[in-house]
Every structure is written in structure tokens, then in C-alpha cells.
Design a protein around this motif. Structure first.
Motif, mmCIF file in Angstrom:
data_model
loop_
_atom_site.group_PDB
_atom_site.id
_atom_site.type_symbol
_atom_site.label_atom_id
_atom_site.label_comp_id
_atom_site.label_asym_id
_atom_site.label_seq_id
_atom_site.Cartn_x
_atom_site.Cartn_y
_atom_site.Cartn_z
ATOM 1 N N GLY A 1 -49.020 -36.388 -7.772
ATOM 2 C CA GLY A 1 -47.919 -35.703 -7.121
ATOM 3 C C GLY A 1 -48.325 -34.644 -6.127
ATOM 4 O O GLY A 1 -47.473 -34.109 -5.400
ATOM 5 N N SER A 2 -49.603 -34.352 -6.050
ATOM 6 C CA SER A 2 -50.070 -33.334 -5.092
ATOM 7 C C SER A 2 -50.316 -33.981 -3.732
ATOM 8 O O SER A 2 -50.453 -35.198 -3.627
ATOM 9 C CB SER A 2 -51.349 -32.678 -5.608
ATOM 10 O OG SER A 2 -52.396 -33.619 -5.686
ATOM 11 N N PRO A 3 -50.375 -33.165 -2.677
ATOM 12 C CA PRO A 3 -50.627 -33.724 -1.339
ATOM 13 C C PRO A 3 -52.106 -33.987 -1.116
ATOM 14 O O PRO A 3 -52.964 -33.528 -1.866
ATOM 15 C CB PRO A 3 -50.116 -32.618 -0.410
ATOM 16 C CG PRO A 3 -50.313 -31.364 -1.199
ATOM 17 C CD PRO A 3 -50.082 -31.738 -2.634
ATOM 18 N N LEU A 4 -52.379 -34.747 -0.053
ATOM 19 C CA LEU A 4 -53.759 -35.114 0.285
ATOM 20 C C LEU A 4 -53.972 -34.982 1.787
ATOM 21 O O LEU A 4 -53.076 -35.310 2.581
ATOM 22 C CB LEU A 4 -54.046 -36.560 -0.124
ATOM 23 C CG LEU A 4 -55.381 -37.141 0.357
ATOM 24 C CD1 LEU A 4 -56.545 -36.538 -0.416
ATOM 25 C CD2 LEU A 4 -55.393 -38.659 0.247
ATOM 26 N N SER A 5 -55.147 -34.517 2.151
ATOM 27 C CA SER A 5 -55.540 -34.546 3.549
ATOM 28 C C SER A 5 -57.045 -34.759 3.624
ATOM 29 O O SER A 5 -57.829 -33.931 3.177
ATOM 30 C CB SER A 5 -55.166 -33.236 4.259
ATOM 31 O OG SER A 5 -55.561 -33.280 5.620
ATOM 32 N N LEU A 6 -57.432 -35.897 4.182
ATOM 33 C CA LEU A 6 -58.843 -36.194 4.443
ATOM 34 C C LEU A 6 -59.034 -36.222 5.951
ATOM 35 O O LEU A 6 -58.235 -36.811 6.669
ATOM 36 C CB LEU A 6 -59.244 -37.550 3.857
ATOM 37 C CG LEU A 6 -59.098 -37.741 2.350
ATOM 38 C CD1 LEU A 6 -59.519 -39.163 1.967
ATOM 39 C CD2 LEU A 6 -59.908 -36.717 1.590
ATOM 40 N N GLU A 7 -60.100 -35.599 6.404
ATOM 41 C CA GLU A 7 -60.310 -35.493 7.839
ATOM 42 C C GLU A 7 -61.606 -36.178 8.265
ATOM 43 O O GLU A 7 -62.604 -36.167 7.534
ATOM 44 C CB GLU A 7 -60.328 -34.028 8.265
ATOM 45 C CG GLU A 7 -60.295 -33.829 9.758
ATOM 46 C CD GLU A 7 -59.940 -32.405 10.147
ATOM 47 O OE1 GLU A 7 -59.380 -31.685 9.303
ATOM 48 O OE2 GLU A 7 -60.232 -32.031 11.298
ATOM 49 N N CYS A 8 -61.564 -36.752 9.437
ATOM 50 C CA CYS A 8 -62.710 -37.468 9.988
ATOM 51 C C CYS A 8 -62.838 -37.113 11.461
ATOM 52 O O CYS A 8 -61.830 -37.111 12.187
ATOM 53 C CB CYS A 8 -62.492 -38.967 9.806
ATOM 54 S SG CYS A 8 -63.687 -40.034 10.624
ATOM 55 N N THR A 9 -64.057 -36.804 11.888
ATOM 56 C CA THR A 9 -64.279 -36.530 13.303
ATOM 57 C C THR A 9 -65.508 -37.300 13.789
ATOM 58 O O THR A 9 -66.455 -37.518 13.046
ATOM 59 C CB THR A 9 -64.489 -35.037 13.589
ATOM 60 O OG1 THR A 9 -65.607 -34.571 12.828
ATOM 61 C CG2 THR A 9 -63.264 -34.238 13.216
ATOM 62 N N VAL A 10 -65.438 -37.701 15.034
ATOM 63 C CA VAL A 10 -66.536 -38.432 15.669
ATOM 64 C C VAL A 10 -67.038 -37.602 16.843
ATOM 65 O O VAL A 10 -66.238 -37.015 17.585
ATOM 66 C CB VAL A 10 -66.049 -39.808 16.168
ATOM 67 C CG1 VAL A 10 -67.189 -40.580 16.829
ATOM 68 C CG2 VAL A 10 -65.459 -40.613 15.014
ATOM 69 N N GLU A 11 -68.334 -37.554 17.002
ATOM 70 C CA GLU A 11 -68.936 -36.830 18.109
ATOM 71 C C GLU A 11 -69.833 -37.750 18.927
ATOM 72 O O GLU A 11 -70.395 -38.703 18.402
ATOM 73 C CB GLU A 11 -69.773 -35.650 17.595
ATOM 74 C CG GLU A 11 -68.978 -34.597 16.827
ATOM 75 C CD GLU A 11 -68.001 -33.855 17.725
ATOM 76 O OE1 GLU A 11 -68.224 -33.785 18.951
ATOM 77 O OE2 GLU A 11 -66.987 -33.350 17.185
ATOM 78 N N GLY A 12 -69.935 -37.460 20.209
ATOM 79 C CA GLY A 12 -70.870 -38.190 21.045
ATOM 80 C C GLY A 12 -70.335 -39.449 21.679
ATOM 81 O O GLY A 12 -71.089 -40.222 22.276
#
Lengths: 114, 115
Positions: free
Chosen positions: A16-27
């Protein structure tokens, strides 16, 4: 050189809790971006992919959502987690004009929903 | 519909020996690509080798080679001279459309190399 980074690496969340997964790309610029989920002992299931800012395609209906607020940022979210959301989440990118379409993966985020 | 099948849940091989990991695929698209990835216990996915459906020769990358049999729709991975560090999960994958880079993955084979 290109790099991809996702966080957090490990997450334990109650149902029941929220989720946030983050992804970043460089180059690199204008990459295709993907979110995959790997359940324990199983293969990878494609959840979302994006070919540009604000462009998201969903592969599997579920209570997860994805957003791409910037060219090289991809976010996986949920408003209310389910037990079945537990798994290993992998972000990946590919070159929009690549010949082979090879995917480059991040380190993964292991989510446990209790 | 596109599908990737890996029928070997686990394989054992002795160090320095060769091992073949099986993969069959199904697609009606005449143009497709086949991939093998390695996933060590750390979880990262490492690209190993690629074979295009129109490539005339079998792909090779160091100790990895892909035994591509188009008529049988198989794309087996051959690892020569196995090393202890080869112990990992191995996934076969396919990209079967021209307009997207989406990969469809098999369920994987766990390879264990013993001394």
C-alpha cells in the motif's frame, strides 16, 4: 562513454505504500529507455519503454506507471504497492539508431514488498 | 506472437570444458536479432553476443559463439574453455520487429562451472 545508473539498489516497502525508482543515462542523447522486471528465478518481463520525452508505452497492465520527464531520465512509480510487485527491476537503454538494438542495463533495484 | 524458449533450467560443466546452452525462438517476422546476456549473482545484465537473422556467418566473441540454425529456429550459445567466473544465469533474447528495440527474454539457464 555511456553509463546508466538506477537507484535505490535495495528497497523494502509495506503493502500500500508508494514507489519511485529512478534511472538516468549519461553520455548519450535521445536513447530508448526501458523498465524490466525479473521475478525470483524467472526471466525478464518488459514493463515500459520510451522513445522520447513524455512518450511511454506500457507492455503489461498493472498498478505501476512510468514517466520520462527529461531525455535521459526514466522513473518507475506506483501509488500503492502490492505483494506481487516484489522483484528485481532493471532499467535499460538502447541507441535509437543502433543496428543491433543491444540493450545496456543498469545495476538493478531489488524491491521487497511486505 | 514472438517467443523465446530455454529448456535447460540448469547446466553443469567442468572448468576448461565447452558447454552449449540451448535457445529456440518463434517469430513470423523475417527480420530479427538474437542476443545472449549473462547475469552474475550481482544482478547486472551483461551483453555477450548478437546474431542478426540475415547474417551469413555464426557470431563469435572471444570464447562465446552462437550456433545459429535458422531452419530449426535455434540460437544456441557455446562457451569454450569454461572458467569458474562463467558461473551465472544466461538469458537468450530476441528483437523481432523493425520499429522498436524491445527484447523478449527466455527464462534463463543457470550455469555452474566446477573445478
Amino acid at each position: 562513454s555511456q553509463t546508466i545508473h538506477q537507484w535505490p539498489a535495495t528497497l523494502v516497502q509495506p503493502v500500500g505504500s508508494p514507489l519511485s525508482l529512478e534511472c538516468t543515462v549519461e553520455g548519450t542523447s535521445n536513447p530508448n529507455l526501458y523498465w524490466y522486471r525479473q521475478a525470483a528465478g524467472r526471466g525478464l518481463q518488459l514493463l515500459f519503454y520510451s522513445v522520447g520525452i513524455g512518450q511511454i508505452s506500457s507492455e503489461v497492465p498493472q498498478n505501476l506507471s512510468a514517466s520520462r520527464p527529461q531525455d535521459r531520465q526514466f522513473i518507475l512509480s506506483s501509488k500503492k504497492l502490492l505483494l506481487s510487485d516484489s522483484g528485481f527491476y532493471l532499467c535499460a537503454w538502447s541507441r535509437a539508431s543502433g543496428r543491433t538494438g543491444e540493450l545496456f542495463f543498469g545495476e538493478g533495484s531489488r524491491l521487497t514488498v511486505l | 506472437a514472438q517467443k523465446i524458449t530455454q529448456t535447460q533450467p540448469g547446466m553443469f560443466v567442468q572448468e576448461k570444458e565447452a558447454v552449449t546452452l540451448d535457445c529456440t525462438y518463434d517469430t513470423s517476422d523475417p527480420s530479427y536479432g538474437l542476443f545472449w546476456y549473462k547475469q552474475p549473482s550481482s544482478g547486472e545484465m551483461i551483453f555477450l553476443i548478437y546474431q542478426g537473422s540475415y547474417d551469413q556467418q555464426n557470431a563469435t566473441e572471444g570464447r562465446y559463439s552462437l550456433n545459429f540454425q535458422k531452419a530449426r529456429k535455434s540460437a544456441n550459445l557455446v562457451i569454450s574453455a569454461s572458467q569458474l567466473g562463467d558461473s551465472a544465469m544466461y538469458f537468450c533474447a530476441m528483437r523481432a520487429t523493425r520499429t522498436t528495440d524491445k527484447l523478449i527474454f527466455g527464462t534463463g539457464t543457470r550455469l555452474q562451472v566446477f573445478p
